[in-house]
Design an enzyme around this catalytic site. Structure first.
Site, PDB file in Angstrom:
ATOM      1  NE  ARG A   1      -4.047  -1.844   0.353  1.00  0.00           N
ATOM      2  CZ  ARG A   1      -3.972  -3.015  -0.006  1.00  0.00           C
ATOM      3  NH1 ARG A   1      -2.840  -3.713  -0.752  1.00  0.00           N
ATOM      4  NH2 ARG A   1      -4.831  -3.915   0.260  1.00  0.00           N
TER       5      ARG A   1
ATOM      6  CD  GLU B   1      -4.925   0.877   3.236  1.00  0.00           C
ATOM      7  OE1 GLU B   1      -4.518  -0.151   3.598  1.00  0.00           O
ATOM      8  OE2 GLU B   1      -5.629   0.889   1.897  1.00  0.00           O
TER       9      GLU B   1
ATOM     10  CB  SER C   1      -8.220  -1.387   4.621  1.00  0.00           C
ATOM     11  OG  SER C   1      -9.070  -2.429   4.138  1.00  0.00           O
TER      12      SER C   1
HETATM   13  N1  EPU Z   1     -11.587 -10.210  11.048  1.00  0.00           N
HETATM   14  C1  EPU Z   1     -12.175 -10.141  12.100  1.00  0.00           C
HETATM   15  N2  EPU Z   1     -12.970  -9.273  12.772  1.00  0.00           N
HETATM   16  C2  EPU Z   1     -13.090  -8.149  11.787  1.00  0.00           C
HETATM   17  C3  EPU Z   1     -12.344  -8.076  10.519  1.00  0.00           C
HETATM   18  C4  EPU Z   1     -11.743  -9.179  10.134  1.00  0.00           C
HETATM   19  O1  EPU Z   1     -12.011 -11.252  12.871  1.00  0.00           O
HETATM   20  O2  EPU Z   1     -13.637  -7.270  12.311  1.00  0.00           O
HETATM   21  C5  EPU Z   1     -10.719 -11.236  10.509  1.00  0.00           C
HETATM   22  C6  EPU Z   1     -11.268 -11.991   9.409  1.00  0.00           C
HETATM   23  O3  EPU Z   1     -12.363 -12.952   9.795  1.00  0.00           O
HETATM   24  C7  EPU Z   1     -10.315 -12.645   8.700  1.00  0.00           C
HETATM   25  C8  EPU Z   1      -9.066 -11.772   8.946  1.00  0.00           C
HETATM   26  O4  EPU Z   1      -9.391 -10.897   9.887  1.00  0.00           O
HETATM   27  O5  EPU Z   1      -9.723 -13.857   9.174  1.00  0.00           O
HETATM   28  C9  EPU Z   1      -8.812 -10.822   7.667  1.00  0.00           C
HETATM   29  O6  EPU Z   1      -9.912  -9.995   7.170  1.00  0.00           O
HETATM   30  P1  EPU Z   1     -10.476  -9.965   5.797  1.00  0.00           P
HETATM   31  O7  EPU Z   1     -10.274 -11.132   5.153  1.00  0.00           O
HETATM   32  O8  EPU Z   1     -11.596  -9.081   5.803  1.00  0.00           O
HETATM   33  O9  EPU Z   1      -9.272  -9.042   4.981  1.00  0.00           O
HETATM   34  P2  EPU Z   1      -8.599  -7.785   5.363  1.00  0.00           P
HETATM   35  O10 EPU Z   1      -7.206  -8.183   5.901  1.00  0.00           O
HETATM   36  O11 EPU Z   1      -9.362  -6.859   6.457  1.00  0.00           O
HETATM   37  C10 EPU Z   1      -7.425  -7.004   3.239  1.00  0.00           C
HETATM   38  C11 EPU Z   1      -6.982  -5.820   2.551  1.00  0.00           C
HETATM   39  C12 EPU Z   1      -8.199  -5.257   1.716  1.00  0.00           C
HETATM   40  C13 EPU Z   1      -8.607  -6.497   0.588  1.00  0.00           C
HETATM   41  C14 EPU Z   1      -8.972  -7.728   1.250  1.00  0.00           C
HETATM   42  C15 EPU Z   1      -8.889  -9.126   0.611  1.00  0.00           C
HETATM   43  C16 EPU Z   1      -5.580  -4.427   3.862  1.00  0.00           C
HETATM   44  C17 EPU Z   1      -5.576  -3.395   4.875  1.00  0.00           C
HETATM   45  N3  EPU Z   1      -6.800  -4.879   3.456  1.00  0.00           N
HETATM   46  O12 EPU Z   1      -8.549  -7.170   4.075  1.00  0.00           O
HETATM   47  O13 EPU Z   1      -7.795  -4.031   1.082  1.00  0.00           O
HETATM   48  O14 EPU Z   1      -9.739  -6.232  -0.198  1.00  0.00           O
HETATM   49  O15 EPU Z   1      -7.695  -7.926   2.048  1.00  0.00           O
HETATM   50  O16 EPU Z   1      -7.840  -9.330  -0.400  1.00  0.00           O
HETATM   51  O17 EPU Z   1      -4.591  -5.016   3.683  1.00  0.00           O
HETATM   52  C18 EPU Z   1      -7.815  -1.840   1.265  1.00  0.00           C
HETATM   53  O18 EPU Z   1      -6.764  -1.716   1.461  1.00  0.00           O
HETATM   54  O19 EPU Z   1      -8.601  -0.751   1.126  1.00  0.00           O
HETATM   55  C19 EPU Z   1      -8.934  -3.017   1.143  1.00  0.00           C
HETATM   56  C20 EPU Z   1     -10.081  -3.070   1.213  1.00  0.00           C
END
Ligand code: EPU
Length: 315
Positions: free
Chosen positions: A166, A294, A219
């Site tokens: 990012r 970010e 995010s």
């Molecule tokens: N989780 C929780 N509680 C929450 C949110 C998430 O326990 O409130 C857990 C989920 O169950 C999962 C893990 O945390 O096991 C990761 O969550 P998620 O799959 O939603 O992915 P993320 O890490 O929050 C990242 C990117 C997104 C991208 C998705 C899909 C970052 C900061 N975010 O989200 O990117 O779309 O993976 O690949 O890297 C962005 O950067 O704006 C963005 C949307």
């Protein structure tokens, strides 16, 4: 009032409401807003105003409720896409979902993740946007960039753009570099395979992330990596602090995912930043982890907003 600049024929507006030009739907007025159609107009506006700020869809940029004193250059109308064999060259203002569909129509793989990203190509390159094991820098060969300080167009290689999670040279130096277009080397693949991947991405976003009907900036915090290399989810950490549903005024952490902050109804930039501050300080207190914000910001912010920004961006 709609005017055209006599110097370069660029459409511009005074006292322009940017509410529909950021996905958080913050009401923020720009003293001057230019809609550039091509690189000549982009460079020409920068020549007049070296302090101008570029804005695509505003999907990762917090605008100040106090407005923006610097001229804003909106790039959405500079959106040409050309393709030859497996190479696509795309202008900064092209919409990311449109780029994904254009690649799909030409049986080219590498942009499937862009289908659900509410961004322009320029925003996606600056942020090194990514999802589902793909990032925009994976297939990037080079970028044409306007060097605002030197007043010249340069071509930067992928290495020179210094991409990381990012982050990029452009994001780090928005006062120096503005993306004009970028060139990508994609891969020929079957259309069915590409469509399947795009559908999976769309399904994931619908299930896990808020649609733009709930205005947000994607995010908020990067996922942290611990010193031992362990990767954690910022959303999970905020969730474990019990902050889902936490509000300051009309801004609040989404009830279903801890890393999205929603504008529930005409929130201000100050309310939004106070929510981010609470998320940051809670995670720091509970886990001793300093999250890193970010998103970027444009505009004239209050001293309190500046102070919060300094804390959440410092790491
Ligand atoms: N989780 C929780 N509680 C929450 C949110 C998430 O326990 O409130 C857990 C989920 O169950 C999962 C893990 O945390 O096991 C990761 O969550 P998620 O799959 O939603 O992915 P993320 O890490 O929050 C990242 C990117 C997104 C991208 C998705 C899909 C970052 C900061 N975010 O989200 O990117 O779309 O993976 O690949 O890297 C962005 O950067 O704006 C963005 C949307």
């Amino acid at each position: 009032m709609n005017c055209t600049c006599s110097k370069n024929n660029t459409e511009f507006y005074k006292d322009f409401e940017l509410k529909n030009f950021n996905t958080l739907k913050i009401s923020s007025k720009a003293d001057l807003a230019f809609f550039v159609k091509d690189e000549a107009q982009l460079c020409s506006v920068f020549r007049m105003y070296k302090n101008a700020k570029t804005l695509g869809w505003g999907s990762n940029t917090l605008l100040s409720s106090k407005g923006v004193r610097e001229p804003v250059i909106i790039t959405r109308k500079m959106s040409e896409i050309s393709q030859r064999c497996e190479i696509m060259e795309i202008e900064a203002g092209a919409s990311a979902p449109k780029v994904a569909l254009e690649a799909y129509n030409n049986s080219l793989s590498g942009f499937e993740f862009l289908i659900g990203i509410p961004s322009t190509l320029g925003g996606a390159v600056a942020m090194n946007a990514g999802a589902h094991e793909q990032t925009i820098s994976d297939k990037l060969i080079s970028a044409r960039v306007y060097d605002i300080k030197e007043d010249k167009i340069i071509t930067l290689s992928k290495d020179e753009l210094n991409f990381s999670y990012r982050n990029s040279l452009i994001k780090q130096n928005t006062d120096r570099y503005a993306l004009i277009s970028a060139k990508f080397q994609l891969e020929k693949r079957g259309k069915e395979e590409i469509k399947k991947r795009m559908d999976e991405n769309t399904e994931f976003r619908k299930r896990v992330q808020p649609s733009l009907v709930m205005p947000n900036l994607g995010s908020v915090f990067k996922n942290p990596t611990l010193p031992d290399g362990q990767k954690l989810s910022a959303g999970m950490l905020v969730d474990k602090c019990g902050l889902k549903g936490f509000h300051v005024g009309n801004a609040g952490v989404w009830e279903r995912h801890g890393n999205f902050v929603i504008n529930y109804l005409n929130c201000t930039s100050s309310e939004y930043l106070q929510v981010l501050y609470k998320m940051y300080t809670s995670v720091k207190e509970k886990f001793n982890i300093e999250l890193e914000c970010e998103i970027m910001r444009i505009g004239e912010f209050s001293a309190q907003e500046d102070e919060i920004w300094r804390v959440i961006k410092k790491s």
